[in-house]
Design a protein around this motif. Structure first.
Motif, PDB file in Angstrom:
ATOM      1  N   SER A   1       1.173  -1.106  -0.326  1.00 17.63           N
ATOM      2  CA  SER A   1      -0.124   0.319  -0.343  1.00 17.63           C
ATOM      3  C   SER A   1       1.108   1.290   0.390  1.00 17.63           C
ATOM      4  O   SER A   1       0.502   2.380  -0.388  1.00 17.63           O
ATOM      5  CB  SER A   1      -1.302  -0.307   1.362  1.00 17.63           C
ATOM      6  OG  SER A   1      -1.917  -1.074   1.380  1.00 17.63           O
TER       7      SER A   1
ATOM      8  N   PHE B   1      -7.204   8.006   3.892  1.00 16.79           N
ATOM      9  CA  PHE B   1      -6.758   6.084   3.257  1.00 16.79           C
ATOM     10  C   PHE B   1      -5.553   5.499   4.501  1.00 16.79           C
ATOM     11  O   PHE B   1      -4.266   6.842   5.205  1.00 16.79           O
ATOM     12  CB  PHE B   1      -6.112   6.375   2.279  1.00 16.79           C
ATOM     13  CG  PHE B   1      -7.082   6.594   1.046  1.00 16.79           C
ATOM     14  CD1 PHE B   1      -8.601   5.782   1.034  1.00 16.79           C
ATOM     15  CD2 PHE B   1      -7.472   7.534   0.446  1.00 16.79           C
ATOM     16  CE1 PHE B   1      -9.540   5.603   0.226  1.00 16.79           C
ATOM     17  CE2 PHE B   1      -8.578   8.418  -0.718  1.00 16.79           C
ATOM     18  CZ  PHE B   1      -9.878   7.425  -0.567  1.00 16.79           C
TER      19      PHE B   1
ATOM     20  N   ALA C   1      -4.662  -1.569   1.507  1.00 17.39           N
ATOM     21  CA  ALA C   1      -5.603  -1.660   0.114  1.00 17.39           C
ATOM     22  C   ALA C   1      -5.798  -3.005  -0.904  1.00 17.39           C
ATOM     23  O   ALA C   1      -4.847  -4.252  -0.279  1.00 17.39           O
ATOM     24  CB  ALA C   1      -4.424  -0.650  -0.487  1.00 17.39           C
TER      25      ALA C   1
ATOM     26  N   TRP D   1     -10.346   0.166  -1.114  1.00 15.98           N
ATOM     27  CA  TRP D   1      -8.844   1.038  -0.098  1.00 15.98           C
ATOM     28  C   TRP D   1      -9.064   1.506   0.976  1.00 15.98           C
ATOM     29  O   TRP D   1     -10.271   2.108   1.357  1.00 15.98           O
ATOM     30  CB  TRP D   1      -8.371   1.747  -0.744  1.00 15.98           C
ATOM     31  CG  TRP D   1      -6.081   1.805  -0.188  1.00 15.98           C
ATOM     32  CD1 TRP D   1      -5.940   2.250   1.463  1.00 15.98           C
ATOM     33  CD2 TRP D   1      -5.486   2.745  -0.798  1.00 15.98           C
ATOM     34  NE1 TRP D   1      -4.901   2.395   1.169  1.00 15.98           N
ATOM     35  CE2 TRP D   1      -4.078   3.023   0.087  1.00 15.98           C
ATOM     36  CE3 TRP D   1      -5.702   3.398  -1.858  1.00 15.98           C
ATOM     37  CZ2 TRP D   1      -2.908   3.838  -0.036  1.00 15.98           C
ATOM     38  CZ3 TRP D   1      -3.652   4.178  -2.572  1.00 15.98           C
ATOM     39  CH2 TRP D   1      -3.055   4.088  -1.633  1.00 15.98           C
TER      40      TRP D   1
ATOM     41  N   SER E   1      -0.310  10.428   3.434  1.00 18.52           N
ATOM     42  CA  SER E   1      -1.784  10.386   2.830  1.00 18.52           C
ATOM     43  C   SER E   1      -2.836  11.174   3.919  1.00 18.52           C
ATOM     44  O   SER E   1      -3.329  12.242   2.463  1.00 18.52           O
ATOM     45  CB  SER E   1      -2.599   8.317   3.397  1.00 18.52           C
ATOM     46  OG  SER E   1      -3.752   7.811   3.131  1.00 18.52           O
TER      47      SER E   1
END
Length: 372
Positions: free
Chosen positions: A96, A238, A244, A230, A199
């Motif tokens: 991810s 996220f 993910a 996700w 993120s």
């Protein structure tokens, strides 16, 4: 010939050459073109390593869930095991992080940030760490006193606290609360906190309304990825470090994008400069006896680079190989010189799986030079 006509001729020639290159390449449409390789002893050796008798009772040994090999844009090998099927979105764990790096690459290409921008410019709660730049986070070099210990030392692990206990509602806020231990950019320390701060910064770059769909509109949709899931934390950010999910074939699309320097068909989706940054070793990384065999950190990707006098980590693989790697054996490998993209999902709990061994066997079976 007049100068303006000469320039037009040169431009037409260049465009024609580019179109010919793209047309000569294989790109997946709604699905991949499959050109399965004929059985061989090299493929048998690869399968013997990747798919031994599976011990699900004790979770010991190598337990591969999926192995997919793409050569020059075509599927040449694909196999699944355990509960995983071709249509299963598999948890990628820390792969991810590299997916967030690719997502950030689209924002970088649109001029939304620079590597030397302070993190606090886009995530104001981080103002108590004014010297930490986005480039530091991308190199896992924030200098925060982070402890990435997982289940082996849960009481002192900041990553366990962030993902599962006191930090799980707002993971970026939890990472912000960690003390500054050393000056940013002076030390590599692998940190899921750094990735989740990236993120949160992306949310500040694009704005909350666009953010919830941004990985899809900016990256997944252009690549034809349809299986991506996700997860976010309770704050709507996220979980870039860990959560993910994607099928093996969809993850391979990201690998093909990286193998072809950020280009998808005729579109330069990620800037070449961004790919170059992803694939550049962190300048202050110092290999040691403890890190022997471990890949070298780049920009949220892992590199098979020989640095600081140390040998390349995966000795049987070309030095240009790089990867997105995750807990319990998740991997997206890219070997540009061999035109290979390899996705490997697994559930390995005892560290018996070795990147170099799988890549060595895959190279012997599928590298371009082995099939001429």
């Amino acid at each position: 010939m007049p100068a303006h006509l000469f320039r037009r001729l040169c431009l037409a020639t260049c465009l024609s050459a580019t179109a010919s290159l793209v047309n000569a390449e294989t790109w997946p449409a709604a699905d991949w073109v499959a050109a399965a390789a004929a059985p061989s002893s090299a493929i048998e050796a690869l399968e013997a390593y990747a798919f031994p008798a599976r011990d699900d009772a004790t979770r010991k040994g190598i337990r591969t869930d999926a192995l997919l090999v793409i050569r020059d844009g075509e599927i040449v090998y694909e196999r699944y095991a355990g509960p995983t099927k071709a249509e299963t979105p598999h948890l990628t764990w820390s792969v991810s992080k590299s997916l967030m790096a690719a997502t950030l690459g689209t924002a970088y290409g649109n001029g939304r940030f620079k590597l030397d921008d302070p993190v606090a410019k886009f995530y104001p709660p981080f103002a108590e760490h004014p010297d930490v730049k986005l480039g530091h986070l991308l190199n896992w070099a924030s200098g925060l006193a982070w402890q990435e210990d997982y289940e082996y030392a849960p009481l002192k692990s900041t990553v366990v606290a962030m993902l599962y206990t006191r930090g799980r509602a707002d993971m970026a806020a939890y990472a912000t609360s960690i003390d500054q231990e050393v000056a940013p950019g002076t030390r590599f320390r692998y940190s899921s906190g750094d990735s989740n701060l990236l993120s949160a910064a992306l949310k500040g770059m694009v704005g909350e309304p666009a953010y919830k769909d941004y990985p899809w509109t900016a990256l997944f949709d252009p690549l034809g990825i349809t299986s991506a899931v996700w997860e976010t934390d309770a704050s709507g950010t996220f979980v870039a470090s860990s959560y993910a999910y994607m099928t093996a074939r969809d993850l391979a699309r990201v690998g093909l994008l990286m193998q072809r320097d950020g280009r998808w068909g005729e579109r330069q989706l990620l800037p070449k400069a961004w790919i170059a940054f992803n694939r550049t070793p962190f300048a202050n990384y110092q290999p040691s006896a403890e890190t022997s065999g471990e890949a070298v950190p780049g920009g949220q990707w892992w590199l098979n680079a020989a640095v600081a006098g140390a040998a390349k980590p995966w000795p049987d693989v070309p030095e240009d190989a790089f990867a997105a790697l995750g807990h319990w054996g998740q991997a997206l490998y890219v070997v540009p010189s061999e035109k290979l993209v390899i996705v490997r999902y697994g559930d390995d709990r005892d560290k018996s799986y070795q990147h170099n061994q799988l890549l060595k066997l895959a190279k012997a079976a599928f590298a371009a030079e082995a099939n001429q």
